[in-house]
Design a protein around this motif. Sequence first.
Motif, PDB file in Angstrom:
ATOM      1  N   ALA A 111      28.741   1.527  12.130  1.00 53.32           N
ATOM      2  CA  ALA A 111      27.878   2.532  11.508  1.00 53.32           C
ATOM      3  C   ALA A 111      26.720   1.848  10.786  1.00 53.32           C
ATOM      4  CB  ALA A 111      28.680   3.395  10.547  1.00 53.32           C
ATOM      5  N   VAL A 112      26.991   0.692  10.165  1.00 53.13           N
ATOM      6  CA  VAL A 112      25.929  -0.067   9.503  1.00 53.13           C
ATOM      7  C   VAL A 112      24.919  -0.560  10.531  1.00 53.13           C
ATOM      8  CG1 VAL A 112      25.427  -2.183   8.220  1.00 53.13           C
ATOM      9  CG2 VAL A 112      27.330  -0.726   7.520  1.00 53.13           C
ATOM     10  N   VAL A 113      25.401  -1.061  11.653  1.00 55.55           N
ATOM     11  CA  VAL A 113      24.504  -1.522  12.719  1.00 55.55           C
ATOM     12  C   VAL A 113      23.667  -0.355  13.246  1.00 55.55           C
ATOM     13  CG1 VAL A 113      24.429  -2.458  15.064  1.00 55.55           C
ATOM     14  CG2 VAL A 113      25.925  -3.490  13.354  1.00 55.55           C
ATOM     15  N   ALA A 114      24.280   0.801  13.393  1.00 55.61           N
ATOM     16  CA  ALA A 114      23.540   1.977  13.859  1.00 55.61           C
ATOM     17  C   ALA A 114      22.458   2.364  12.850  1.00 55.61           C
ATOM     18  CB  ALA A 114      24.491   3.142  14.092  1.00 55.61           C
ATOM     19  N   GLY A 115      22.796   2.314  11.564  1.00 58.57           N
ATOM     20  CA  GLY A 115      21.819   2.647  10.527  1.00 58.57           C
ATOM     21  C   GLY A 115      20.671   1.662  10.482  1.00 58.57           C
ATOM     22  N   LEU A 116      20.986   0.370  10.604  1.00 65.73           N
ATOM     23  CA  LEU A 116      19.925  -0.643  10.603  1.00 65.73           C
ATOM     24  C   LEU A 116      19.028  -0.508  11.831  1.00 65.73           C
ATOM     25  CD1 LEU A 116      21.898  -3.773   9.355  1.00 65.73           C
ATOM     26  CD2 LEU A 116      20.158  -2.479   8.110  1.00 65.73           C
ATOM     27  N   SER A 117      19.633  -0.214  12.963  1.00 63.68           N
ATOM     28  CA  SER A 117      18.846  -0.016  14.181  1.00 63.68           C
ATOM     29  C   SER A 117      17.931   1.200  14.058  1.00 63.68           C
ATOM     30  CB  SER A 117      19.760   0.159  15.388  1.00 63.68           C
ATOM     31  OG  SER A 117      20.568  -0.976  15.558  1.00 63.68           O
ATOM     32  N   ALA A 118      18.469   2.272  13.485  1.00 67.57           N
ATOM     33  CA  ALA A 118      17.667   3.480  13.310  1.00 67.57           C
ATOM     34  C   ALA A 118      16.525   3.236  12.322  1.00 67.57           C
ATOM     35  CB  ALA A 118      18.552   4.627  12.827  1.00 67.57           C
TER      36      ALA A 118
ATOM     37  N   THR B 126       0.844  -1.195   0.000  1.00 66.46           N
ATOM     38  CA  THR B 126       0.000   0.000   0.000  1.00 66.46           C
ATOM     39  C   THR B 126       0.881   1.247   0.000  1.00 66.46           C
ATOM     40  OG1 THR B 126      -0.101   0.098   2.402  1.00 66.46           O
ATOM     41  CG2 THR B 126      -1.797  -1.206   1.281  1.00 66.46           C
ATOM     42  N   LEU B 127       0.265   2.370  -0.300  1.00 64.46           N
ATOM     43  CA  LEU B 127       1.002   3.633  -0.310  1.00 64.46           C
ATOM     44  C   LEU B 127       1.556   3.942   1.081  1.00 64.46           C
ATOM     45  CD1 LEU B 127       1.858   6.184  -1.792  1.00 64.46           C
ATOM     46  CD2 LEU B 127      -0.350   7.171  -1.187  1.00 64.46           C
ATOM     47  N   ARG B 128       0.793   3.657   2.119  1.00 61.74           N
ATOM     48  CA  ARG B 128       1.248   3.906   3.495  1.00 61.74           C
ATOM     49  C   ARG B 128       2.499   3.091   3.808  1.00 61.74           C
ATOM     50  NH1 ARG B 128       0.430   1.413   8.443  1.00 61.74           N
ATOM     51  NH2 ARG B 128       0.386   2.828  10.209  1.00 61.74           N
ATOM     52  N   THR B 129       2.500   1.820   3.398  1.00 63.49           N
ATOM     53  CA  THR B 129       3.655   0.964   3.629  1.00 63.49           C
ATOM     54  C   THR B 129       4.875   1.484   2.885  1.00 63.49           C
ATOM     55  OG1 THR B 129       2.197  -0.938   3.897  1.00 63.49           O
ATOM     56  CG2 THR B 129       4.507  -1.399   3.435  1.00 63.49           C
ATOM     57  N   LEU B 130       4.688   1.907   1.640  1.00 66.58           N
ATOM     58  CA  LEU B 130       5.811   2.432   0.871  1.00 66.58           C
ATOM     59  C   LEU B 130       6.376   3.712   1.494  1.00 66.58           C
ATOM     60  CD1 LEU B 130       4.597   1.833  -2.778  1.00 66.58           C
ATOM     61  CD2 LEU B 130       6.403   0.640  -1.551  1.00 66.58           C
ATOM     62  N   VAL B 131       5.511   4.569   1.988  1.00 67.73           N
ATOM     63  CA  VAL B 131       5.979   5.806   2.624  1.00 67.73           C
ATOM     64  C   VAL B 131       6.787   5.485   3.877  1.00 67.73           C
ATOM     65  CG1 VAL B 131       5.203   7.867   3.863  1.00 67.73           C
ATOM     66  CG2 VAL B 131       4.186   7.279   1.668  1.00 67.73           C
ATOM     67  N   ILE B 132       6.275   4.564   4.684  1.00 68.50           N
ATOM     68  CA  ILE B 132       6.975   4.188   5.913  1.00 68.50           C
ATOM     69  C   ILE B 132       8.338   3.573   5.588  1.00 68.50           C
ATOM     70  CG2 ILE B 132       6.943   2.564   7.853  1.00 68.50           C
ATOM     71  CD1 ILE B 132       3.933   3.100   8.066  1.00 68.50           C
ATOM     72  N   LEU B 133       8.380   2.641   4.645  1.00 66.54           N
ATOM     73  CA  LEU B 133       9.648   1.988   4.310  1.00 66.54           C
ATOM     74  C   LEU B 133      10.639   2.956   3.677  1.00 66.54           C
ATOM     75  CD1 LEU B 133       8.430  -1.472   2.990  1.00 66.54           C
ATOM     76  CD2 LEU B 133       9.469  -0.936   5.193  1.00 66.54           C
ATOM     77  N   PHE B 134      10.155   3.831   2.796  1.00 70.06           N
ATOM     78  CA  PHE B 134      11.040   4.806   2.157  1.00 70.06           C
ATOM     79  C   PHE B 134      11.636   5.758   3.191  1.00 70.06           C
ATOM     80  CE2 PHE B 134      11.765   8.794  -0.213  1.00 70.06           C
ATOM     81  CZ  PHE B 134      12.689   8.317  -1.131  1.00 70.06           C
ATOM     82  N   ALA B 135      10.813   6.237   4.109  1.00 70.26           N
ATOM     83  CA  ALA B 135      11.313   7.144   5.154  1.00 70.26           C
ATOM     84  C   ALA B 135      12.281   6.415   6.074  1.00 70.26           C
ATOM     85  CB  ALA B 135      10.144   7.713   5.948  1.00 70.26           C
ATOM     86  N   ALA B 136      12.009   5.155   6.402  1.00 70.45           N
ATOM     87  CA  ALA B 136      12.897   4.389   7.284  1.00 70.45           C
ATOM     88  C   ALA B 136      14.250   4.149   6.626  1.00 70.45           C
ATOM     89  CB  ALA B 136      12.246   3.072   7.658  1.00 70.45           C
ATOM     90  N   VAL B 137      14.248   3.859   5.332  1.00 70.30           N
ATOM     91  CA  VAL B 137      15.521   3.684   4.625  1.00 70.30           C
ATOM     92  C   VAL B 137      16.315   4.991   4.631  1.00 70.30           C
ATOM     93  CG1 VAL B 137      16.519   3.307   2.333  1.00 70.30           C
ATOM     94  CG2 VAL B 137      14.792   1.754   3.201  1.00 70.30           C
ATOM     95  N   GLY B 138      15.634   6.108   4.412  1.00 69.20           N
ATOM     96  CA  GLY B 138      16.312   7.406   4.457  1.00 69.20           C
ATOM     97  C   GLY B 138      16.909   7.698   5.818  1.00 69.20           C
ATOM     98  N   VAL B 139      16.169   7.420   6.871  1.00 64.20           N
ATOM     99  CA  VAL B 139      16.671   7.631   8.235  1.00 64.20           C
ATOM    100  C   VAL B 139      17.864   6.719   8.501  1.00 64.20           C
ATOM    101  CG1 VAL B 139      16.109   7.286  10.680  1.00 64.20           C
ATOM    102  CG2 VAL B 139      14.516   8.488   9.192  1.00 64.20           C
ATOM    103  N   GLY B 140      17.757   5.462   8.088  1.00 63.68           N
ATOM    104  CA  GLY B 140      18.855   4.521   8.305  1.00 63.68           C
ATOM    105  C   GLY B 140      20.129   4.935   7.597  1.00 63.68           C
TER     106      GLY B 140
END
Length: 72
Positions: A52-59, A21-35
Amino acid sequence: MSHRTAPKGATPPPAKPPLLTLRTLVILFAAVGVGILIGVLSYMGGVLAPLAVVAGLSAAGAAVVGLHAFLD
């Protein structure tokens, strides 16, 4: 050569629902950007690359949970 036509008044089969869904895509896209942002900032701050990779994945994981709750 005969072509099959639908009888008058027949409804077409329902369309398949989207995979995500669009909501899922927005959430995943924003999470990837934050990570990515947190990972890059951690690395630029002097943290070793694997950490740094672990920190990004956690974020990214925390962002998914937070945005899921926020957008409900």
